[in-house]
Enzyme design. Structure first.
Site, PDB file in Angstrom:
ATOM      1  CG  HIS A  57      -1.853  -1.148   1.292  1.00  0.00           C
ATOM      2  ND1 HIS A  57      -3.210  -1.000   1.145  1.00  0.00           N
ATOM      3  CD2 HIS A  57      -1.642  -2.483   1.459  1.00  0.00           C
ATOM      4  CE1 HIS A  57      -3.797  -2.203   1.221  1.00  0.00           C
ATOM      5  NE2 HIS A  57      -2.861  -3.111   1.423  1.00  0.00           N
ATOM      6  CD  GLN A 150      -8.778  -0.114   4.471  1.00  0.00           C
ATOM      7  OE1 GLN A 150      -7.579  -0.030   4.330  1.00  0.00           O
ATOM      8  NE2 GLN A 150      -9.346  -1.257   4.872  1.00  0.00           N
ATOM      9  CD  GLU A 211      -5.687  -7.818   5.952  1.00  0.00           C
ATOM     10  OE1 GLU A 211      -6.360  -7.066   5.238  1.00  0.00           O
ATOM     11  OE2 GLU A 211      -4.577  -7.489   6.433  1.00  0.00           O
ATOM     12  CG  ASP A 307      -0.348  -5.562   3.678  1.00  0.00           C
ATOM     13  OD1 ASP A 307      -0.961  -5.146   2.678  1.00  0.00           O
ATOM     14  OD2 ASP A 307      -0.909  -5.794   4.771  1.00  0.00           O
TER      15      ASP A 307
HETATM   16  N1  17E Z   1      -5.979  -2.170   4.694  1.00  0.00           N
HETATM   17  C1  17E Z   1      -6.441  -3.425   4.879  1.00  0.00           C
HETATM   18  O1  17E Z   1      -7.660  -3.638   4.848  1.00  0.00           O
HETATM   19  N2  17E Z   1      -5.589  -4.423   5.082  1.00  0.00           N
HETATM   20  C2  17E Z   1      -4.283  -4.197   5.107  1.00  0.00           C
HETATM   21  N3  17E Z   1      -3.456  -5.213   5.314  1.00  0.00           N
HETATM   22  C3  17E Z   1      -3.790  -2.896   4.908  1.00  0.00           C
HETATM   23  C4  17E Z   1      -4.668  -1.910   4.700  1.00  0.00           C
HETATM   24  C5  17E Z   1      -2.343  -2.651   4.944  1.00  0.00           C
HETATM   25 FE   FE2 Z   2      -3.070  -5.252   1.930  1.00  0.00          FE
END
Ligand code: 17E
Ligand code: FE2
Length: 411
Positions: A57, A150, A211, A307
């Site tokens: 990012h 996001q 995630e 990342d």
């Molecule tokens: N945003 C997200 O949702 N997950 C991440 N690993 C990062 C930002 C870095």
């Molecule tokens: Fe990411």
């Protein structure tokens, strides 16, 4: 220019490389210098195709601690810190940070980067800036941009419109974040929107997928099924997929079938996944890295990304791909001899496949002379001793160099 005595990837015998007009002209066990030709004796050092950063990012890089630190170390507090930083975003400010990060990457031997850029911003400030920078730095580094929602496509006002606008502005890939949408229905619908828009505009797809340490987070089965049914296949990537760490094995067996059929790619981010994961556990604490070893054993393409570089999700980070391999092998139980020797592929050829770099990637006669020379004879030593990336050549031109570290023991 003639480079003598290079060990190319895992080669046992050294080779000479002649570079002419920005291309690898010839590669052979021995090449005689031409009259007046510049010669570099590489003394048995290792040459690799340039490193490929398949997930970072850049819009958030180098912001750690501003306006505050992420003290819980969770993904969600990271998102909150980023939200508090967003009012400070200006094109000039983004430009300065990203320019610094790109140079860090080049010094670490990287020439290809896939960056996710948050497009849940009505002004799309970061996206606009990084699309400009992508063109400005083209001669040194390739930047591929993923339009990353996001807060979600359906759980953020006008999320789908912003995603479409970002693709029209020139983003290379569409993103999604199914585990962060308000509901399971939104998560499925958001993926359908992501696939529809990617197909409409002829873009790649890279989803922040599952995630979270919630074994019920199952966006991946939808991503894989759409990749299969639409025929997009290896144009599709699932990043993170950390919930897979927590899936029960019976479900995993069913899932693996469609993952293989889909032809899609995976990106794991070992350092950050281990750092952010397991935060709701007492003991034992999950390490929250996706099943890299098992996916790889099934012939599925997996690469490693960093990342984050010093931002709300990682208070450390130097951009170096070696560190991701180091953590990935430890956290993934992949320290068998062959696994170590071949592990550079997670940040070179495998990552190049994910980015669709195509036939021009690799050290072969006729291709662009893009390569790095490491201060080690092979990847085993390079990884273990964190060898310097001595030279980074792009189309035959030196774009970054590092002096080897000199150590003297006084006994
Ligand atoms: N945003 C997200 O949702 N997950 C991440 N690993 C990062 C930002 C870095
Ligand atoms: Fe990411």
């Amino acid at each position: 220019m003639l480079f003598q005595n290079l060990l190319i990837e895992n080669a046992q015998e050294p080779a000479d490389i002649r570079v002419t007009g920005g291309k690898f002209e010839s590669i052979a066990p021995h090449l005689d210098p031409l009259p007046g030709e510049e010669v570099l004796d590489c003394a048995g050092k290792m040459a690799l195709p340039p490193f490929v950063e398949s997930h970072v990012h850049l819009d958030t890089c180098l912001t750690a601690g501003r306006p505050r630190w992420n003290l819980s170390g969770t993904l969600f507090e990271g998102i909150q810190c980023w939200e508090e930083y967003k009012p400070f975003l200006t094109k000039e400010e983004v430009r300065q940070r990203v320019n610094r990060a790109i140079r860090l990457q080049a010094s670490g031997g990287i020439q290809h980067v896939r960056t996710h850029i948050d497009i849940n911003d009505p002004k799309l400030t970061a996206l606009e800036t990084i699309l400009e920078l992508r063109e400005e730095v083209r001669d040194y580094i390739d930047i591929q941009v993923v339009a990353f929602p996001q807060y979600g496509i359906l759980s953020y006002p006008k999320g789908a419109e912003l995603l479409e606008q970002a693709l029209k502005m020139g983003a290379d890939a569409a993103g999604a974040i199914p585990h962060f949408e308000f509901t399971r229905e939104y998560s499925v619908d958001s993926l359908n929107i992501c696939f529809d828009l990617a197909q409409k505009y002829g873009k790649l797809i890279d989803v922040h997928c599952d995630e979270i340490d919630d074994e019920a987070s199952r966006g991946l089965e939808t991503v894989a099924t759409r990749a299969y049914e639409t025929g997009m296949r290896d144009m599709v990537t699932a990043s993170h997929t950390t919930a897979m760490h927590s899936y029960n094995n019976a479900y995993m067996i069913r899932l693996m079938r469609i993952l293989k059929m889909s032809g899609m790619n995976f990106v794991s981010n070992p350092c950050v996944n281990v750092h952010l994961g397991g935060r709701t556990d007492t003991y034992p604490k999950r390490r929250s890295m996706t099943r890299v070893k098992e996916l790889t054993a099934e012939g599925i393409n997996v690469s490693f990304g960093s990342d984050d570089i010093f931002d709300p999700w990682n208070p450390l980070g130097n951009g170096k791909m070696r560190d991701q391999v180091f953590m990935g092998l430890y956290a993934g139980h992949m320290l068998g001899y062959e696994e170590i020797v071949n592990s550079y592929k997670f940040v070179t050829t495998n990552a190049a496949r994910t980015l669709h770099l195509g036939e021009d990637y690799g050290i072969q006669a006729g291709k662009d002379a893009n390569f790095v020379i490491l201060d080690a004879k092979d990847w085993y030593d390079a990884l273990n001793y964190d060898a310097a990336i001595l030279y980074n050549y792009r189309k035959g031109k030196l774009i970054a160099k590092t002096a080897p570290m000199e150590k003297t023991v006084l006994f």
